[in-house]
Every structure is written in structure tokens, then in C-alpha cells.
Design an enzyme around this catalytic site. Structure first.
Site, PDB file in Angstrom:
ATOM      1  N   HIS A 115      45.261  24.969  36.451  1.00 13.10           N
ATOM      2  CA  HIS A 115      46.265  24.105  37.053  1.00 13.10           C
ATOM      3  C   HIS A 115      47.535  24.060  36.197  1.00 13.10           C
ATOM      4  O   HIS A 115      48.651  24.244  36.705  1.00 13.10           O
ATOM      5  CB  HIS A 115      45.712  22.699  37.240  1.00 13.10           C
ATOM      6  CG  HIS A 115      44.735  22.583  38.361  1.00 13.10           C
ATOM      7  ND1 HIS A 115      44.394  21.370  38.933  1.00 13.10           N
ATOM      8  CD2 HIS A 115      44.025  23.527  39.033  1.00 13.10           C
ATOM      9  CE1 HIS A 115      43.515  21.582  39.901  1.00 13.10           C
ATOM     10  NE2 HIS A 115      43.269  22.872  39.959  1.00 13.10           N
ATOM     11  N   SER A 148      43.425  27.410  43.045  1.00 14.23           N
ATOM     12  CA  SER A 148      44.212  26.258  42.599  1.00 14.23           C
ATOM     13  C   SER A 148      45.342  26.638  41.663  1.00 14.23           C
ATOM     14  O   SER A 148      46.442  26.079  41.734  1.00 14.23           O
ATOM     15  CB  SER A 148      43.298  25.234  41.917  1.00 14.23           C
ATOM     16  OG  SER A 148      42.295  24.786  42.799  1.00 14.23           O
TER      17      SER A 148
END
Length: 256
Positions: A179, A128
Site C-alpha cells: 500500500h 492493492s
């Protein structure tokens, strides 16, 4: 930029070998570690997972290896789908080497942010952070390299980024640090890798393939002797079929 014009999985893999290889690695590791639960898989996971305590002990490779690992099939599917959606345009625009630098550079920066700002007992895995790094590059284009991205693609990637950031804070079990810092890393790396980039064009792939084909021998005297035991549709889409089978097996495993 994000619409697919390839006629088959084989053609996609030919145009975007880095993205294709990364997706294959995602599912190969899931198959070994989670589905088949092989001893080798347990070893790979234990040595590759990101653990802040062990990184603090000097196991710095764990800032890199978690990018390849995923917690379950749905995790691997979601990240792989995101990579297939947003990776090809950048692979063409940047070239293989710069794309690898951008992808893994952002992923490592995301994991470094996790190390410095996450708890010492925090563990994590997944691509991610690297994928949010791709978003960082696109947003840099939207703000500073407008000639490299069309308006509809800019609106699409901006909307998906906002949704992704909202879900980052709403859903549990997500590495927020990866993230956020992966996105920042991609934004920082963007001016380095975009220095000679050209706008994405699906026709560029076709022109390259046409030039390659024109240089090949056009007649194969033995071509009629070759027997095709596998239907053409299956040969062209074998990777998609394999992914579908893996997804089905993963879902069935939950009930047995």
C-alpha cells in the site's frame, strides 16, 4: 470524474477496455483457483503468489504476478470495485499504454518495497499496491496538476486515501508495504504519464462513439431476421449479472 455515465456494461467495456479486462481477469482467476479449485488454479497460484524467500532465490516474476491474484472473493470484489471507481478516468486521461505503465509500475514498486522491507518468509497477493498507485497519481494531480482534477474529485480522492491508509494499519492481513510503496510508486510515475494528459470528460467518450457510428453502415437489410433470444437488459448488463452470481456462489460456499 468518479461518477459513471455509461448506460450499460457493454458501453463501459467499450470506453475502458483496460479496466474491464483487469476486472475480468480478477474474477476468472478467482473462479479457477478458489471456487472451482482446479489443478490448473493450484498451479497458477503456486507460481504466481508473491513470496519473498522465492524472490530472493531469483524468481523475480513474483514481483509482477501477485497483482492479478486475490485471496478470496471479497478481496477480488473490493479491489475490482476500487479499480472500476478510480481507474476509468485515468485510462481516458493517460491512454491505454500509459495507464498500463502506471498501474503495473506502481504495483511492481509496491511489491519491491514488500520484498526489501518485509520478512523473508512473507507472502502476499492482490492488486492493492497498484490501486494505491492510482491514488498516488491523483494526489500528484491535486498538488501539482490542479487543472486536471476538479475540486470535488480532489476532496473525494483525498478523503478516501486517508481512510484507506488508516484501515491499512488497523486491519490485519493487509500488505502495508504494498500500500505505502504502491502509493509512492504512483506519485513518482505521475509526472511521466501525465505529460500530455487532458482533464477527464465523459462527453469525450460519447463524441468518439458518435464519430465511429457515423462511419458505419446505417442500414442492415437482414436486421429484422435476427432473433434476440436474450432480453436487452440482460445483454447490456451481462458482466454485472455474472459478478453477482459469482458473489452469491461464493457466499453460499461458506455454508455448504
Amino acid at each position: 470524474m468518479f461518477l459513471r455515465y455509461e448506460r450499460s456494461i457493454k458501453e463501459f467495456m467499450e470506453y475502458y477496455p483496460i479496466v474491464s479486462t483487469l476486472v475480468i481477469i480478477h474474477f476468472a482467476l478467482w473462479l479457477i483457483i478458489d471456487f472451482l479449485a482446479l489443478p490448473l488454479g493450484h498451479t497458477l497460484e503456486s507460481w504466481g503468489i508473491g513470496m519473498n524467500f522465492l524472490i530472493a532465490q531469483g524468481q523475480y516474476w513474483r514481483l509482477f504476478t501477485p497483482i492479478f491474484l486475490h485471496g478470496d472473493l471479497m478481496h477480488a470484489l473490493f479491489n475490482s470495485f476500487s479499480l472500476v471507481l478510480f481507474g476509468p478516468a485515468l485510462e481516458q486521461m493517460l491512454g491505454k499504454s500509459k495507464f498500463l505503465l502506471a498501474y503495473f509500475g506502481a504495483g511492481i514498486i509496491g511489491n519491491i518495497g514488500t520484498f526489501f522491507f518485509g520478512p523473508l518468509n512473507y507472502w502476499h497477493l492482490g492488486a492493492s499496491g497498484a490501486i494505491f498507485g492510482l491514488f498516488g497519481i491523483y494526489i500528484f494531480m491535486v498538488l501539482n496538476r490542479k487543472h486536471l482534477i476538479d475540486q470535488s474529485s480532489a476532496q473525494m480522492v483525498s478523503t478516501i486515501l486517508v481512510i484507506g491508509l488508516i484501515m491499512t494499519f488497523l486491519r490485519s492481513g493487509i500488505n502495508i508495504y504494498a500500500h505505502i510503496f504502491g502509493f509512492i510508486g504512483g506519485f513518482i510515475i505521475a509526472p511521466l504519464v501525465l505529460s500530455k494528459a487532458q482533464p477527464y470528460s465523459p462527453w469525450r467518450n460519447q463524441r468518439r462513439r458518435r464519430r465511429y457510428s457515423e462511419g458505419e453502415i446505417q442500414f442492415d437489410p437482414n436486421r429484422w431476421r435476427k432473433k434476440r433470444w436474450i432480453p436487452a437488459k440482460i445483454r447490456k448488463n451481462w458482466l454485472l449479472i455474472v459478478i453477482g452470481i459469482l458473489a452469491l456462489l461464493g457466499l453460499l460456499r461458506r455454508f455448504f
